[in-house]
Design an enzyme around this catalytic site. Structure first.
Site, PDB file in Angstrom:
ATOM      1  CD  GLU A  58      76.104 -47.286 -56.828  1.00 13.30           C
ATOM      2  OE1 GLU A  58      76.670 -46.216 -56.516  1.00 13.30           O
ATOM      3  OE2 GLU A  58      75.608 -48.054 -55.981  1.00 13.30           O
ATOM      4  CG  HIS A 127      65.785 -50.046 -51.333  1.00 10.31           C
ATOM      5  ND1 HIS A 127      65.805 -48.781 -50.808  1.00 10.31           N
ATOM      6  CD2 HIS A 127      67.067 -50.499 -51.242  1.00 10.31           C
ATOM      7  CE1 HIS A 127      67.033 -48.493 -50.389  1.00 10.31           C
ATOM      8  NE2 HIS A 127      67.812 -49.512 -50.649  1.00 10.31           N
TER       9      HIS A 127
END
Ligand SMILES: Cc1ncc(C[n+]2csc(CCOP(=O)(O)OP(=O)(O)O)c2C)c(N)n1
Ligand SMILES: [Mg+2]
Lengths: 336, 345
Positions: A58, A127
C-alpha cells in the site's frame, strides 16, 4: 441498476475510454474488481497495462500514485478496505494530500482513491470501519460518500475530472453484490456520463419535526427510520451530505433552522469525527433556531466487535435511529 | 518446491538426521488430520444459510472465512518444535497455526462462531485469534505479523529467555514493507525470530508471477545476512528439518532465519471464492501432493503404521473436530453490553 459498485465501475470505464491518463491500480483490481466491484469489468476491457494488480504494498502504490499524478497521469487507486489505510497512509496524508499546497501550487494531485467501508456482516475490528473522518480531518482530501448508485456514478465522474485527491468511500452494504446484504434500492441510472458537483447535500426526505443528517448506508437506514417515525406522527427530514469535504453547510443549516432539531447519524467512531464537526457547523449557523441540543448517534468509541449481538449493539440501526429521533422530539415538550 | 519422494533408506536417513521418531511423526499425522477435519467442518457450518445465494452475513458463522486445507504440514512442521512459551504471530489464515500451537479446538471454534466461550469472548472472530497462555496472536492486516513477532523475540532476548518467536505469513505478505523492515531489525539485533512464509502461489486472486519478479521470497534474506531455507511445504518432514535448524539456531542466540515453504491451498482464498484465477487441473495436481496422504504413505512404508492405525488416527481427529464444533454450537452468545467493555486495560 442495483448498487454503487456497478455505478462506480461504469463511471471509470466511461472516463477511461476517453482519457488515456487514467490507470487503475491496487490489489486484485483485475479478476476480483477490487473485491467490492468498484473496478469490475475494466480488466477485461483495458487489460493489465491499464488495470494493474499490485503486490501487497500500500505504501508503495499510494506513493506511486503521487509520483504518477505529479507527472501527468490520473491514477485510480484501490485501497481494498479502508481499514488497510495504515499500511499506506503516510504517502496519502503527508504527500498526496499536501503536495499541491506545499509546492506552492506547482503539483496538482489528480488521484482518485476507491475504498470500501462499513460493517454489519461480521468482519470484525480490522475490516468493518468507516474512517472517512480521518481523511476529512487532513486538509487536502476531498471526501465522497455515495449513498445511491445515481450519486456513485456522478460523483465518481466528478472525481475523475478533479485535479485533487478524492477518496470515494463505497459502503459494502450498498455495493449490490450478491455476497453481501444490500440496503440500497434498484435505481434508474442514466447510461450516458454525467457529473454531480461536490459540496451539494441531498434532501432525501422532507419533514418538519427534526433533521437527520447522515451519509453512506446510514442514509437508507435513516430513511427507513423516518418512515417508522412518520407512522408515529413525527416528520423527519433526512439529509445525505454526499461529500464531507467540501461540505454543504447551507443545506444543513437551512434544514436545522426549519425543524429546530438535529440528529447526526454516523457509522464512524463517535468522538472527534463527523458527528461533532457537523454539529459544530450547524449550531454556528442555526443556534438561535435550535429548540434542543443537537444529538448524535454513532459507533460508541469501541472497535467493531465480531460476534453478531456485539456488532449489532454498536453500529447504528434503524431502531436505534428511531429511538434517538423520538428522544430528541420528546425534548420538544420540554422546550415548547 | 516439490522434492522427489525419497527411497526407503534415504527416508530413514532424513528422519534420523532431523531427529524425527515414530512417535513424533504419528503425532504430526494426527494433528494434520485434526486441522483438515477442523477446517472442513468449519467450511460445512459456514455454508449453512449461505445457499443458494452466497451471502457472507448469513448463517451461524458470518464474515470472511480463510481456511488452510492443504497447508497443514507447514504449521505442524514448525509448531511441533515450539513450546507454549514460544510466541507465534499468525495471519488472516490462522486456524492451522492455532491448532498446531496447541490452542484448544473448542475455544477456537467458539471464537469462530462468535460465542462467549471463544478465545476472545467473541470479540475477535476467525482472523483475530488471541491466546495469551499459548502466546498466540494474529492479525487480519497483511504483513502485520513480522514486526510483532520481532518484538516478542526482542523481549525474549532482553529478558534472557531462550524462547523464539515465529511470524507466519503468506508469500504475498512478504512483498510488504514490513517484511524487509523486520529483517533489517532482526538481523541487526540478532533476534530469535523465525519468519515462515507459506508460499501457496496466490495472494487473493493474484498469482505470484503477477506480484513478484523473482521466483521466491526467501533469497531476500541473504541481503540481510539472514539464513533462508526453501522447503517443500507439502512435506512435513522437510518443513520440520529446516525449522529445527532455524529454531535451534535462534534459541542458541545466533539470530533470525527465514523459511519459505511452498504449498497450496485447496480451498478458495476465502469461502465463496469463484477461483476464476486458477484452473481445476492445477488444484488436482496439488491434490496428488496432499501432505496428509503423503505422510500416511511414508508411515506405512516405514512400517510405523498400517492402514488401520492411520484410519484410527483420522477417526480420532474427526471426532475431536466434531466435538469442538459441538462445543461452539452449544455455547451462548455474548451479552450485547459486553461490546462496550474492554477498550482499555
Ligand atoms: C495491509 C493489507 N492489505 C490488503 C489486505 C487484503 N488481503 C487479505 S489476504 C490478502 C492476500 C494475502 O496473500 P498471502 O500473503 O499470500 O496469504 P494467503 O492468503 O495466500 O495465505 C490480501 C491482499 C489486507 N488484509 N491487509
Ligand atoms: Mg499466498
Amino acid at each position: 441498476m442495483r448498487g454503487i459498485a456497478f455505478a462506480i465501475a461504469e463511471a471509470i470505464d466511461q472516463e477511461m475510454a476517453g482519457n488515456r491518463e487514467i490507470v487503475v491500480m491496487g490489489e486484485d483490481v483485475t479478476y476480483w474488481g477490487a473485491v467490492f466491484g468498484f473496478t469490475m469489468g475494466l480488466h477485461a476491457k483495458y487489460g493489465r497495462e491499464r488495470v494493474i494488480d499490485t503486490p501487497i504494498t500500500e505504501q508503495t502504490f499510494m506513493g506511486m500514485a503521487v509520483g504518477a499524478a505529479a507527472t501527468g497521469m490520473h491514477p485510480v487507486v484501490s485501497l481494498m478496505f479502508v481499514d488497510f489505510l495504515g499500511a499506506g497512509f503516510d504517502q496519502m496524508y503527508n504527500h498526496m494530500a499536501k503536495n499541491h499546497y506545499m509546492s506552492g501550487g506547482q503539483f496538482a494531485m489528480p488521484v482518485t482513491v476507491l475504498t470500501a467501508i462499513g460493517g454489519g456482516y461480521g468482519d470484525a475490528g480490522q475490516h468493518s470501519q468507516v474512517l472517512y473522518g480521518l481523511f476529512a480531518h487532513v486538509p487536502g482530501f476531498k471526501v465522497v460518500v455515495p449513498a445511491t448508485a445515481y450519486d456513485a456514478k456522478g460523483l465518481t465522474l466528478t472525481a475523475l475530472r478533479d485535479r485533487n485527491p478524492v477518496v470515494i468511500f463505497g459502503h459494502k452494504l450498498l455495493t449490490g453484490l450478491p455476497f453481501l446484504p444490500f440496503e440500497g434500492e434498484e435505481e434508474v441510472v442514466p447510461e450516458e456520463p454525467y457529473t454531480i458537483p461536490f459540496g451539494q447535500a441531498a434532501v432525501r426526505r422532507a419533514g418538519d419535526d427534526l433533521t437527520i443528517v447522515t451519509a453512506g448506508v446510514m442514509v437508507p437506514r435513516s430513511l427507513r427510520a423516518a418512515e417508522q417515525l412518520a407512522q408515529e406522527g413525527i416528520g423527519a427530514e433526512v439529509i445525505d451530505v454526499r461529500t464531507l469535504v467540501p461540505l454543504d453547510v447551507d443545506t444543513l443549516v437551512a434544514s436545522a433552522r426549519k425543524t429546530g432539531r438535529v440528529l447526526v447519524v454516523d457509522e464512524d467512531y463517535q468522538s472527534f469525527g463527523m458527528t461533532g464537526e457537523l454539529a459544530f457547523r450547524i449550531q454556528a449557523g442555526a443556534f438561535d433556531a435550535l429548540k434542543a441540543p443537537i444529538q448524535r448517534l454513532a459507533v460508541p468509541d469501541v472497535p467493531i466487535p465480531f460476534s453478531e449481538p456485539l456488532e449489532a449493539a454498536v453500529i447504528p440501526s434503524v431502531e436505534g435511529i428511531v429511538a434517538a429521533a423520538r428522544a430528541l422530539v420528546g425534548a420538544r415538550a420540554a422546550a415548547d | 518446491m516439490w522434492k522427489p519422494e525419497p527411497a526407503l533408506t534415504d527416508l530413514r536417513y532424513l528422519l534420523d538426521r532431523a531427529g524425527l521418531t515414530r512417535e513424533t511423526l504419528l503425532a504430526q499425522y494426527r494433528l494434520m488430520c485434526l486441522i483438515r477435519a477442523f477446517e472442513e467442518s468449519i467450511a460445512d457450518r459456514y455454508a449453512v444459510g449461505k445457499t443458494p445465494v452466497f451471502n457472507m452475513a448469513a448463517g451461524p458463522i458470518r464474515g470472511e472465512m480463510h481456511l488452510s486445507s492443504g497447508q497443514e504440514a507447514v504449521a505442524v512442521g514448525v509448531c511441533s518444535l515450539l513450546t507454549d512459551a514460544d510466541a507465534v504471530v499468525s495471519t488472516h489464515r490462522p486456524h492451522h497455526h492455532a491448532l498446531a500451537k496447541g490452542i484448544d479446538p473448542g475455544r477456537l471454534a467458539a471464537e469462530i462462531f462468535g460465542k462467549a466461550t471463544g478465545l476472545c469472548r467473541g470479540k475477535g472472530g476467525h482472523m483475530h485469534l488471541f491466546d495469551a497462555e499459548k502466546r498466540f496472536a494474529c492479525s487480519g492486516i497483511v504483513g502485520a505479523s513480522y514486526p510483532q513477532a520481532a518484538g516478542a523475540a526482542f523481549s525474549f532476548r532482553a529478558r534472557g529467555e531462550a524462547q523464539v518467536a515465529v511470524a507466519f505469513s503468506g508469500e504475498g505478505a512478504a512483498n510488504h514493507g514490513t517484511f524487509s523492515e523486520t529483517l533489517t531489525a532482526a538481523a541487526l539485533w540478532q533476534l530469535p525470530l523465525v519468519i515462515v512464509i507459506e508460499d501457496n502461489l496466490y495472494a487473493d486472486s493474484t498469482p505470484k508471477w503477477a506480484a513478484l519478479a523473482g521466483p521466491h521470497q526467501s533469497p531476500r534474506a541473504q541481503a540481510y545476512n539472514v539464513p533462508a531455507y526453501l522447503v517443500d511445504g507439502m512435506d512435513v518432514i522437510d518443513v520440520y528439518a529446516a525449522a529445527k535448524r532455524a529454531i535451534e539456531r535462534a534459541r542458541a542466540g545466533y539470530g533470525p532465519a527465514v523459511i519459505e515453504a511452498v504449498c497450496y491451498r485447496y480451498r478458495g482464498h476465502f469461502e465463496g471464492d469463484g477461483e476464476d484465477y486458477r484452473t481445476r487441473e492445477e488444484v488436482e495436481q496439488w491434490r496428488a501432493l496432499d501432505p496428509i496422504t503423503r505422510l500416511g504413505r511414508r508411515l506405512v512404508r516405514l512400517e510405523w503404521a498400517d492402514e488401520a492405525t492411520l484410519a484410527g488416527l483420522r477417526d480420532e481427529a474427526e471426532r475431536a473436530a466434531a466435538e469442538a464444533i459441538r462445543f461452539a454450537e452449544a455455547s451462548p452468545l455474548p451479552e450485547p453490553h459486553e461490546a462496550l467493555m474492554g477498550v482499555f486495560a
